[in-house]
Design an enzyme around this catalytic site. Structure first.
Site, short mmCIF file in Angstrom:
data_model
loop_
_atom_site.label_atom_id
_atom_site.label_comp_id
_atom_site.label_asym_id
_atom_site.label_seq_id
_atom_site.Cartn_x
_atom_site.Cartn_y
_atom_site.Cartn_z
N ASP A 33 1.25 -7.72 2.27
CA ASP A 33 1.34 -6.28 2.00
C ASP A 33 2.79 -5.81 1.83
OD1 ASP A 33 0.91 -3.57 1.78
OD2 ASP A 33 -0.48 -3.45 3.46
N SER A 38 3.94 2.16 8.50
CA SER A 38 3.74 1.19 7.43
C SER A 38 5.06 0.94 6.72
CB SER A 38 2.74 1.71 6.42
OG SER A 38 1.47 1.32 6.81
N HIS A 45 0.82 -1.22 0.00
CA HIS A 45 0.00 0.00 0.00
C HIS A 45 0.85 1.27 0.00
CE1 HIS A 45 0.17 -0.13 4.53
NE2 HIS A 45 0.09 1.17 4.39
N1 ARG Z 1 -4.58 0.42 7.42
C1 ARG Z 1 -3.28 0.39 6.84
C2 ARG Z 1 -2.66 1.79 6.90
O1 ARG Z 1 -3.16 2.62 7.56
C3 ARG Z 1 -3.28 -0.18 5.46
C4 ARG Z 1 -3.98 0.62 4.41
C5 ARG Z 1 -3.96 0.05 3.04
N2 ARG Z 1 -4.87 -1.01 2.82
C6 ARG Z 1 -6.16 -0.89 2.40
N3 ARG Z 1 -6.90 -1.96 2.28
N4 ARG Z 1 -6.69 0.27 2.11
O2 ARG Z 1 -2.00 2.33 6.09
N1 GLU Z 2 -1.10 1.25 7.58
C1 GLU Z 2 -0.53 2.28 8.38
C2 GLU Z 2 0.44 3.20 7.66
O1 GLU Z 2 0.28 3.74 6.67
C3 GLU Z 2 0.09 1.68 9.55
C4 GLU Z 2 -0.97 1.29 10.42
C5 GLU Z 2 -1.08 2.22 11.58
O2 GLU Z 2 -1.66 3.31 11.46
O3 GLU Z 2 -0.56 1.78 12.58
O4 GLU Z 2 1.35 3.72 8.09
#
Ligand code: ARG
Ligand code: GLU
Length: 722
Positions: free
Chosen positions: A223, A657, A87
């Site tokens: 990921d 991330s 991502h």
């Molecule tokens: N929650 C994770 C973050 O904050 C992953 C986001 C990407 N994945 C998704 N299914 N949108 O970045």
């Molecule tokens: N998916 C998140 C990011 O972009 C990390 C998840 C979180 O917020 O801990 O950094």
């Protein structure tokens, strides 16, 4: 009895510090030795703080880079191979994708260096060192100064420090505030500008579970994506050129095949962006009861429309993939945050603390003078902020949730320069060139019917939820001329504007002369965007920045007071996009009554989730057949299964991330990519019972590269240890 003995032992080992094995804290790498090393070792760490951060020899910090502007990445080879999340690379992968070459859907693998894809504008930034410069930055500051004078002095001191440093160095420097402006560090960095895409799995692996599983455990997402840093032949950062060569880092991470078990020590090294652990209860109320609900409402509407259209054609799905992911990600996190704050009674906890704080502050006349009035002042300011913050949120998430509005806004500078300084052709050309580039990328992923529906919806929601004094004047037109028919109004504006037509916009920019600004000024979307901006900068921004300056200065004093009140507590500063270390043990949690989550997931779970009819849960044929044959190679766990993800008690946040997850030896065992939904409130209130970081098991990464993608040649440059 056993338990007691254990407790006794650990206190002896750790000493009488305040810390428990809680996992809370994002620590400053240069202070690990002083604050954390003892505890980390007691928890199982085999290396020293000096191996993690050192200025005298190469250390792990030399292998961690800020990826783009919002993620973390780590070097895993001596030839600049850079690992981050799928991502995090998503934008780059999407930009190289089309219906013919759908790298999002099919994945992408360079089969040799010549096939690696350049990504103009993408950077990776290495921190060279960090130094506490609080005394220099606060030089000349007195208690008698007004906030304005204080700010000006700090700014001047900081600029001077940066200037003095950069005069004698090729590196860049920046001064960053810590502990709410109570401390300052100079952060020295080097930014690489040629970062090429090496490989990415298909989205059915890299985004498996999609937005349905996002922010959730148990998780089965691969990921990751791989990049490579290139530098000029003399080893300096440079923009893309054929002559560039792979970067040779001072350090890169060895990769462990040993996996991770419940109770194992782990740590995460990376770039958390923003947390707010020390706010008063009034702020938490404001964020979770006013701001989040409004934003959630507006985003839900946008997402519903995106989804409806994405299901009608693959072309639209690709166009909106990246936007959709971004909007949905924040949306879901806010929902989890509100819920977590409620469930853990965070506001009540803050209020209890505030009672103690008030008592402490009132205990001596000197403290009463300094801190006695802090909390009532906070209460008052947050009440004042509320209507303005809400207006700002609706302007930003509502009016600017309309894509064409944001696009129109990007023409404001061009009009201003053309009208006021038509002679400044150099500046005008710079702006024009920028617009020519942004116009292309805007229309590549723009589908008008989506935006028209979004516009009609968001305008209606704005209209119904915001007091009249916070509505730009075109709402009067909607009321009087269009009798609140938002769809009709939308159609009308689209008919009257040329900014939604790629050919017209391109031709306009190509033949642009300074006097053409008049045409823009007559354009309906341009007029709306301009008014939006002027409205905000006249009626919302000034008041809001005045009030947030007020909360900032209250917060500075409150932070200082909290530290004074608890002299034995080890405080860690809120995240501010600087490099941090967090550590905790691997292990599951209980999200609710009668439910127990385990530490890791396996490929069995992928097959359980599989559903060819649901986009998020389609499983590539090849992955299925590898599973059927249990063909996991050396990447299987001792238990014979193929592990996919794991959770641990590391205190991470957005920006983490892509961060490396390391074992007691400092070897790479995972890549951080998410948090559990129940724990997303950890940005405001960490709770060890439910807060976990979610990581990809590094063996699943190797398995996908080697077994599924046939890019095993890349493993030759990695250091894999058993
Ligand atoms: N929650 C994770 C973050 O904050 C992953 C986001 C990407 N994945 C998704 N299914 N949108 O970045
Ligand atoms: N998916 C998140 C990011 O972009 C990390 C998840 C979180 O917020 O801990 O950094």
């Amino acid at each position: 009895m056993k338990k007691f003995l254990f407790l006794l032992l650990t206190t002896i080992l750790v000493g009488s510090g305040q810390l428990i094995y809680a996992g809370e804290g994002m620590w400053i790498p240069s202070l690990l030795k002083q604050l954390n090393e003892k505890e980390m070792k007691a928890m199982g760490m085999k290396i020293s703080a000096d191996d993690i951060y050192s200025l005298n020899h190469s250390s792990m910090k030399d292998a961690i880079l800020l990826f783009g502007r919002g993620c973390t990445s780590e070097l895993i080879s001596g030839e600049g191979l850079l690992l981050t999340n799928h991502h995090c690379g998503f934008d780059a992968i999407q930009k190289h994708s089309s219906v013919e070459h759908d790298y999002l859907k099919d994945g992408f693998w360079a089969m040799n260096r010549g096939e690696e894809l350049p990504n103009p504008g993408l950077t990776a930034t290495l921190m060279i060192r960090m130094d506490n410069v609080t005394d220099q930055v606060l030089k000349g500051i007195t208690d008698q100064m007004t906030e304005k004078e204080r700010e000006a002095t700090i700014k001047k001191n900081a600029e001077q420090l940066v200037k003095d440093f950069e005069k004698n160095s090729d590196y860049q420097a920046a001064i960053k505030s810590f502990f709410k402006d109570n401390q300052y560090y100079m952060i020295v960095t080097e930014t690489f500008k040629d970062v090429r895409l090496v490989g990415a799995p298909p989205s059915a692996i890299g985004k498996f579970g999609g937005d349905t599983d996002n922010w959730m455990w148990p998780r089965h997402t691969g990921d990751f994506s791989l990049f490579r840093i290139y530098v000029s032949p003399d080893g300096k950062p440079a923009t893309y050129s054929k002559e560039n060569v792979p970067y040779k880092p001072n350090y890169f991470f060895p990769i462990s095949l040993n996996g991770v078990n419940e109770g194992d020590f782990t740590f995460v090294f990376g770039y958390p962006a923003r947390t707010n652990e020390y706010l008063p209860s009034y702020a938490i109320e404001e964020i979770t009861q006013v701001e989040n609900p409004a934003k959630i409402k507006l985003r839900t509407q946008r997402l519903d429309i995106f989804k409806k259209y994405a299901e009608t054609s693959p072309k639209i799905r690709i166009m909106y993939a990246s936007k959709q992911a971004g909007v949905a990600n924040g949306w879901k996190k806010m929902i989890g945050q509100d819920w977590g704050i409620q469930r853990t009674k965070a506001i009540k906890k803050k209020q209890d603390f505030e009672k103690d704080f008030q008592q402490w502050a009132d205990a001596t006349p000197e403290r009463t003078k300094k801190y006695g009035n802090l909390l009532p002042q906070f209460k008052k300011v947050y009440e004042q902020i509320r209507p303005f913050q809400q207006a700002e949120d609706y302007l930003y998430e509502g009016a600017l949730g309309i894509e064409i509005q944001r696009f129109a806004l990007s023409f404001v500078q061009l009009v201003e320069i053309s009208e006021k300084h038509p002679e400044d052709t150099a500046r005008m050309n710079t702006i024009l060139n920028r617009l020519k580039i942004s116009e292309k990328s805007f229309f590549k992923d723009y589908y008008k019917p989506v935006d028209m529906e979004v516009m009609a919806q968001l305008l209606e929601t704005y209209d119904k939820n915001v007091p009249d004094e916070f509505k730009p004047s075109w709402f009067a037109v909607i009321h009087n001329k269009f009798h609140r028919n938002y769809t009709k109004f939308t159609k009308h504006v689209f008919e009257k504007s040329f900014l939604d037509d790629p050919e017209k916009v391109e031709a306009f920019l190509k033949s642009y002369k300074a006097r053409d600004y008049k045409k823009l000024k007559k354009d309906q979307f341009f007029q709306m965007a301009l008014e939006l901006r002027n409205f905000s900068s006249k009626n919302v921004q000034p008041k809001l920045s005045l009030l947030s300056a007020k909360t900032d200065s209250l917060m500075r004093i409150y932070m200082k007071a909290q530290m004074e009140m608890q002299p034995d507590k080890h405080f860690y500063p809120d995240a501010n996009f600087t490099l941090r270390v967090t550590y905790g043990k691997a292990g599951g949690f209980s999200p609710k009554d009668a439910v127990e989550y385990k530490t890791f997931t396996t490929m069995k779970g992928i097959m359980e989730k599989e559903n060819p009819d649901i986009y998020d849960y389609a499983v590539p044929e090849k992955l299925k057949s590898l599973y059927k044959d249990q063909d996991f190679g050396p990447y299987a766990d001792k238990d014979g299964s193929m592990h996919v993800c794991f959770v641990a008690k590391n205190h991470t946040s957005g920006g983490n991330s892509g961060s490396p997850v390391l074992n007691a030896e400092g070897q790479l065992i995972g890549v951080n990519f998410d948090r559990d939904w129940e724990g997303t409130m950890s940005d405001l209130n960490y709770d060890p019972s439910v807060c976990r970081n979610i990581s990809l098991d590094i063996r699943y990464f190797l398995f996908i590269v080697d077994k599924l993608s046939g890019a095993g040649y890349l493993l030759d440059e990695m250091k894999i240890v058993k």
